[in-house]
Write a protein that holds these residues in place. Structure first.
Motif, PDB file in Angstrom:
ATOM      1  N   GLU A  98       0.841  -1.183   0.000  1.00 62.07           N
ATOM      2  CA  GLU A  98       0.000   0.000   0.000  1.00 62.07           C
ATOM      3  C   GLU A  98       0.887   1.248   0.000  1.00 62.07           C
ATOM      4  O   GLU A  98       2.102   1.155   0.202  1.00 62.07           O
ATOM      5  CB  GLU A  98      -0.891  -0.018   1.245  1.00 62.07           C
ATOM      6  N   LEU A 102       0.403   5.650   4.238  1.00 63.68           N
ATOM      7  CA  LEU A 102      -0.668   4.867   4.848  1.00 63.68           C
ATOM      8  C   LEU A 102      -0.096   3.761   5.723  1.00 63.68           C
ATOM      9  O   LEU A 102      -0.528   3.571   6.872  1.00 63.68           O
ATOM     10  CB  LEU A 102      -1.563   4.270   3.761  1.00 63.68           C
ATOM     11  N   ARG A 106      -0.325   3.849   9.914  1.00 66.00           N
ATOM     12  CA  ARG A 106      -1.033   2.747  10.553  1.00 66.00           C
ATOM     13  C   ARG A 106      -0.121   1.983  11.507  1.00 66.00           C
ATOM     14  O   ARG A 106      -0.529   1.607  12.622  1.00 66.00           O
ATOM     15  CB  ARG A 106      -1.576   1.809   9.479  1.00 66.00           C
ATOM     16  N   GLN A 213      -0.811  14.783   2.541  1.00 67.96           N
ATOM     17  CA  GLN A 213      -2.014  13.995   2.300  1.00 67.96           C
ATOM     18  C   GLN A 213      -2.429  14.136   0.842  1.00 67.96           C
ATOM     19  O   GLN A 213      -2.408  15.224   0.291  1.00 67.96           O
ATOM     20  CB  GLN A 213      -3.153  14.460   3.216  1.00 67.96           C
TER      21      GLN A 213
END
Length: 214
Positions: A98, A102, A106, A213
């Motif tokens: 991914e 991200l 996480r 972002q």
């Protein structure tokens, strides 16, 4: 602190799994990193299971292994630690990852729930990587471009990693090594050129996710 033939077996399997891999942007065999992380775990008071997990900490992410395959060879305790060191989604196909931000965001959020046995290995992994980056950057400041997140993202991730680990492992040698590397990165001339004038370095560094972002 006990060492059994299991450790030698793990070392041999690690070499077989990662034989063709090299450190990013180098000709150095990847196993050098895995051995170094295992050494840091031993030096930090880790036991044999943790030291074996350190050798295998990238086996799920980069060597097409699973929690089950590691459990079969070295037991569930080792496999659990390796899984805790893996930031890729368990649903991702081998070789597919991914987006970097991200995965890292996480993983950082998951650290508070991970056991100390796993965090000791994570700390050793990040300490060795950060120290290696610093040593390379001293000679070649432009080397940061070989990393997915470059200098700016790498500085954010390592700073946040240290902030998470220092509360859980305040006496860890690896966490101390990580702090030293992070401070050298943040104070380096090449990084200070990125920091807007008048902004505190750490505060600006921590705002990386908001600034990037998608």
């Amino acid at each position: 602190m006990t060492i059994t033939p299991r450790y030698g077996e793990a070392l041999l399997w690690t070499e077989a799994l990662h034989r063709k891999q090299r450190r990013k942007g180098k000709t150095v065999p990847y196993i050098s990193h895995l051995i170094s992380v295992s050494a840091l775990v031993w030096e930090d008071g880790g036991d044999e299971d943790q030291a074996i997990a350190a050798l295998l900490h990238d086996a799920i992410e980069d060597a097409d292994q699973t929690h089950a395959s590691i459990t079969k060879r070295f037991g569930e305790a080792v496999a659990d630690i390796v899984r805790d060191c893996t930031d890729t989604s368990p649903d991702a196909a081998f070789g597919e990852k991914e987006p970097w931000l991200l995965r890292k965001t996480r993983y950082l959020a998951s650290l508070q729930k991970k056991p100390l046995t796993s965090l000791l290995v994570t700390a050793a992994d990040k300490a060795h990587n950060a120290g290696d980056m610093v040593m390379d950057a001293r000679k070649h400041p432009a080397m940061w471009s070989k990393f997915n997140a470059g200098l700016e993202g790498s500085a954010w991730y390592l700073l946040r990693m240290h902030q998470e680990l220092v509360d859980r492992l305040p006496e860890s040698r690896s966490v101390q090594k990580l702090e030293e590397a992070v401070q050298e990165i943040l104070s380096s001339a090449v990084y200070q050129e990125l920091v807007p004038q008048g902004q505190p370095t750490e505060a600006w560094t921590q705002s990386y996710p908001e600034r990037h972002q998608s």
